[in-house]
Motif scaffolding. Structure first.
Motif, PDB file in Angstrom:
ATOM      1  N   ILE A 188       0.880  -1.166   0.000  1.00 32.40           N
ATOM      2  CA  ILE A 188       0.000   0.000   0.000  1.00 32.40           C
ATOM      3  C   ILE A 188       0.917   1.214   0.000  1.00 32.40           C
ATOM      4  O   ILE A 188       1.703   1.409   0.933  1.00 32.40           O
ATOM      5  CB  ILE A 188      -0.921   0.006   1.227  1.00 32.40           C
ATOM      6  CG1 ILE A 188      -1.840  -1.217   1.182  1.00 32.40           C
ATOM      7  CG2 ILE A 188      -1.749   1.282   1.271  1.00 32.40           C
ATOM      8  CD1 ILE A 188      -2.735  -1.363   2.395  1.00 32.40           C
ATOM      9  N   LYS A 210      -2.758   0.095  -4.292  1.00 29.93           N
ATOM     10  CA  LYS A 210      -2.376  -1.181  -3.676  1.00 29.93           C
ATOM     11  C   LYS A 210      -1.901  -2.118  -4.778  1.00 29.93           C
ATOM     12  O   LYS A 210      -2.569  -2.278  -5.807  1.00 29.93           O
ATOM     13  CB  LYS A 210      -3.550  -1.797  -2.923  1.00 29.93           C
ATOM     14  CG  LYS A 210      -3.217  -3.153  -2.307  1.00 29.93           C
ATOM     15  CD  LYS A 210      -4.307  -3.633  -1.354  1.00 29.93           C
ATOM     16  CE  LYS A 210      -5.562  -4.017  -2.092  1.00 29.93           C
ATOM     17  NZ  LYS A 210      -6.570  -4.626  -1.188  1.00 29.93           N
ATOM     18  N   ILE A 224      -6.734   2.997  -4.565  1.00 28.63           N
ATOM     19  CA  ILE A 224      -7.481   2.962  -3.309  1.00 28.63           C
ATOM     20  C   ILE A 224      -7.504   4.348  -2.668  1.00 28.63           C
ATOM     21  O   ILE A 224      -6.735   5.243  -3.041  1.00 28.63           O
ATOM     22  CB  ILE A 224      -6.865   1.953  -2.309  1.00 28.63           C
ATOM     23  CG1 ILE A 224      -5.407   2.328  -2.009  1.00 28.63           C
ATOM     24  CG2 ILE A 224      -6.952   0.534  -2.842  1.00 28.63           C
ATOM     25  CD1 ILE A 224      -4.761   1.443  -0.943  1.00 28.63           C
ATOM     26  N   LYS A 227      -7.184   6.766   2.891  1.00 27.36           N
ATOM     27  CA  LYS A 227      -7.452   6.330   4.264  1.00 27.36           C
ATOM     28  C   LYS A 227      -6.960   4.903   4.513  1.00 27.36           C
ATOM     29  O   LYS A 227      -6.689   4.522   5.667  1.00 27.36           O
ATOM     30  CB  LYS A 227      -8.939   6.442   4.573  1.00 27.36           C
ATOM     31  CG  LYS A 227      -9.836   5.503   3.786  1.00 27.36           C
ATOM     32  CD  LYS A 227     -11.295   5.718   4.158  1.00 27.36           C
ATOM     33  CE  LYS A 227     -12.211   4.755   3.389  1.00 27.36           C
ATOM     34  NZ  LYS A 227     -13.631   4.997   3.712  1.00 27.36           N
ATOM     35  N   GLU A 228      -6.830   4.095   3.446  1.00 29.44           N
ATOM     36  CA  GLU A 228      -6.275   2.749   3.607  1.00 29.44           C
ATOM     37  C   GLU A 228      -4.819   2.818   4.059  1.00 29.44           C
ATOM     38  O   GLU A 228      -4.372   2.025   4.879  1.00 29.44           O
ATOM     39  CB  GLU A 228      -6.388   1.976   2.286  1.00 29.44           C
ATOM     40  CG  GLU A 228      -7.792   1.648   1.869  1.00 29.44           C
ATOM     41  CD  GLU A 228      -8.474   0.727   2.875  1.00 29.44           C
ATOM     42  OE1 GLU A 228      -7.826  -0.246   3.318  1.00 29.44           O
ATOM     43  OE2 GLU A 228      -9.632   0.995   3.237  1.00 29.44           O
ATOM     44  N   ARG A 231      -4.447   3.796   7.792  1.00 25.45           N
ATOM     45  CA  ARG A 231      -4.661   2.754   8.796  1.00 25.45           C
ATOM     46  C   ARG A 231      -3.345   2.307   9.421  1.00 25.45           C
ATOM     47  O   ARG A 231      -3.310   1.825  10.550  1.00 25.45           O
ATOM     48  CB  ARG A 231      -5.356   1.547   8.174  1.00 25.45           C
ATOM     49  CG  ARG A 231      -6.802   1.780   7.763  1.00 25.45           C
ATOM     50  CD  ARG A 231      -7.332   0.569   7.031  1.00 25.45           C
ATOM     51  NE  ARG A 231      -7.160  -0.653   7.829  1.00 25.45           N
ATOM     52  CZ  ARG A 231      -7.249  -1.883   7.331  1.00 25.45           C
ATOM     53  NH1 ARG A 231      -7.492  -2.051   6.036  1.00 25.45           N
ATOM     54  NH2 ARG A 231      -7.097  -2.925   8.108  1.00 25.45           N
TER      55      ARG A 231
END
Length: 544
Positions: A188, A210, A224, A227-228, A231
């Motif tokens: 990511i 990703k 993506i 916000k991924e 995390r």
């Protein structure tokens, strides 16, 4: 575009020739020759055959035909070979590759900012997370992010970093070797911009993507939401590499031997974190919470130096000097149990595998490099590691290094021998002190009076043969006319009978071996100073 080298090594997609390709066209590289001629398949066949043809002295012809890996079966076979090697080397070795990628991305980010006229004031940071709750390992960095995700999918056996002098990882091992440890690898990544390769082939998908790999000969690219990435990281840019769905036996080995991951990281990156200005944290997440360990350079500060020198080396055939060998060696002892005790070799602040000098072929029989009295490391930045980074690339620089090492080993051996001799003498002194201390403890335990001065300088005293004279301070003889090691002591417990035939050595201030000690003459029975007689003759009895 200043955030990546403008020219990369590539093979022409038409004729196969190696050339420097503009990174914007790296997805389908074409050399200048092919671009100018717009070569057709028919012309290509003739041109390649002619170019690769070599005439031999005996009149025969040799054709150099490049190896091609095109079918899925061929690709899977190559991937399986890398996976097998990774499985053999183990998780600590494989995870090193992902941390190395993060380190290179940080250096590249710093250089990109500098090339744009700005100063990079922040500290690079890499976190290696072993998540026992999710059975995952994550490597998180604050580097540039993956510049061209499509490239790493399309070229699993070739690194984009090849021949970039300030970067270390050049072989793409992590991307292909992970299959020996786990089923899936995900990246990511968050960049400052989308690559031209993505724009031309997919469109402007966004800065956060990703990239996923499994056991098949393919990769997946997915745009993506940022916000991924958030995390796992608060960094402005960077990459999160996630190794998941581990092979059970490999995960169990990793879980049982987490200390070996820390040890590997300390040896491989400990010398680099300070000069390369980045932090490396190994974090373990479990039901008990989170534990962190910061990776630092192995500490030799408590040891005395044995051989600290920078020695220039020379290639006498080429009449050049490729560089220096930096020796940082310390004195130690057999009972020293430090983790990195055996001397190791560093190239560009990185080791070769475990990097022990005694494991180099030319020094396997050397008593110096296997000595339990020697520790430290050697630096030689002009050497080149092989692709697995477990040996020195056999080139001219290796020969120069080995010759210089042989000469230096002789000097180190002399220093080592002198140190061991001095240590042996000190050991004898320490052994005598230990015996003396043990004897004193015994006397104290048995409540036996003891005179420390007398212990140091006295010997045995024997009974005289005839009536004696008044005792004076000094040494006594146990033979007529001779000189005994004994000394009359002030508060001893043994009796010495002084006769006229026992001579005393005169004591001259500043001469002789002892300072006179006053003698107390006592009657052993009444302690009133009355001297008993024996056989009608007066004999002095004193305590010694």
């Amino acid at each position: 575009m200043k955030d990546f080298p403008k020219k990369l090594d590539a093979a022409c997609s038409i004729c196969g020739e190696e050339f420097k390709c503009d990174f914007r066209h790296i997805a389908e590289p074409k050399c200048n020759k092919c671009l100018k001629t717009k070569i057709t398949p028919t012309v290509l066949k003739e041109a390649v055959t002619e170019y690769k043809k070599e005439s031999n002295a005996d009149g025969s012809t040799t054709y150099n035909i490049p190896i091609e890996i095109k079918s899925e079966q061929q690709v899977m076979g190559a991937l399986a070979g890398n996976a097998s090697e990774a499985q053999k080397m183990g998780a600590p070795w494989m995870l090193t590759e992902f941390v190395e990628n993060g380190s290179d991305a940080i250096k590249h980010n710093r250089k990109s900012i500098s090339d744009n006229g700005n100063n990079f004031s922040g500290v690079g940071k890499i976190i290696l997370e072993i998540d026992e709750k999710k059975l995952e390992v994550r490597v998180i960095d604050n580097g540039t992010g993956i510049i061209d995700p499509l490239w790493i999918i399309q070229h699993p056996f070739q690194s984009m970093k090849k021949n970039v002098d300030y970067l270390i990882g050049n072989f793409g091992r992590g991307l292909t070797g992970f299959r020996g440890l786990c089923q899936n690898l995900e990246y990511i990544t968050l960049r400052t911009k989308v690559s031209e390769n993505e724009t031309n082939n997919i469109g402007n998908t966004g800065k956060c993507v990703k990239v996923s790999f499994d056991q098949q000969a393919k990769g997946q690219y997915t745009a993506i939401d940022e916000k991924e990435f958030r995390r796992y990281s608060k960094n402005m840019t960077g990459t999160v590499a996630i190794l998941k769905n581990w092979i059970p036996s490999q995960w169990e080995k990793l879980r049982r031997n987490k200390h070996s991951v820390v040890t590997r990281m300390q040896l491989h990156f400990g010398h680099a974190t300070e000069p390369d200005n980045f932090e490396l944290i190994v974090r373990t997440i479990s039901d008990k919470g989170s534990d962190e360990e910061k990776i630092t350079k192995p500490d030799f500060s408590t040891l005395q130096p044995l051989f600290i020198k920078n020695i220039p080396t020379h290639n006498f055939l080429a009449k050049t000097s490729p560089g220096e060998i930096n020796f940082v060696l310390y004195k130690t002892t057999p009972d020293d149990r430090r983790t990195f005790k055996e001397p190791y070799l560093l190239i560009q602040k990185r080791p070769l595998q475990d990097s022990k000098v005694r494991e180099l072929e030319d020094f396997k029989d050397s008593d110096v490099w296997s000595s339990k009295y020697l520790t430290g490391y050697i630096e030689c930045d002009y050497l080149h590691p092989n692709q697995l980074r477990n040996a020195i690339d056999p080139d001219e620089n290796e020969r120069v290094f080995i010759d210089a090492m042989r000469a230096a080993t002789e000097d180190i051996q002399k220093e080592l021998e002198d140190y061991i001799k001095a240590l042996t003498v000190k050991g004898r002194d320490d052994e005598f002190k230990e015996i003396k201390d043990t004897f004193q403890e015994y006397l104290q335990k048995m409540k036996i009076p003891f005179n420390k001065t007398a212990f140091k300088i006295s010997g045995k005293l024997t009974q005289g043969k005839a009536s004696g004279k008044t005792s004076f301070d000094g040494r006594l003889s146990d033979k007529e006319g001779g000189i005994n090691q004994g000394l009359i002591a002030e508060d001893g417990v043994d009796m010495a009978i002084i006769s006229k035939h026992i001579e005393k050595r005169p004591i001259t201030p500043g001469v002789g071996s002892v300072t006179p000690i006053p003698v107390v003459i006592k009657n052993p029975v009444s302690k009133n100073g009355v001297i008993p007689t024996k056989d009608g003759k007066s004999q002095k009895i004193v305590y010694v």
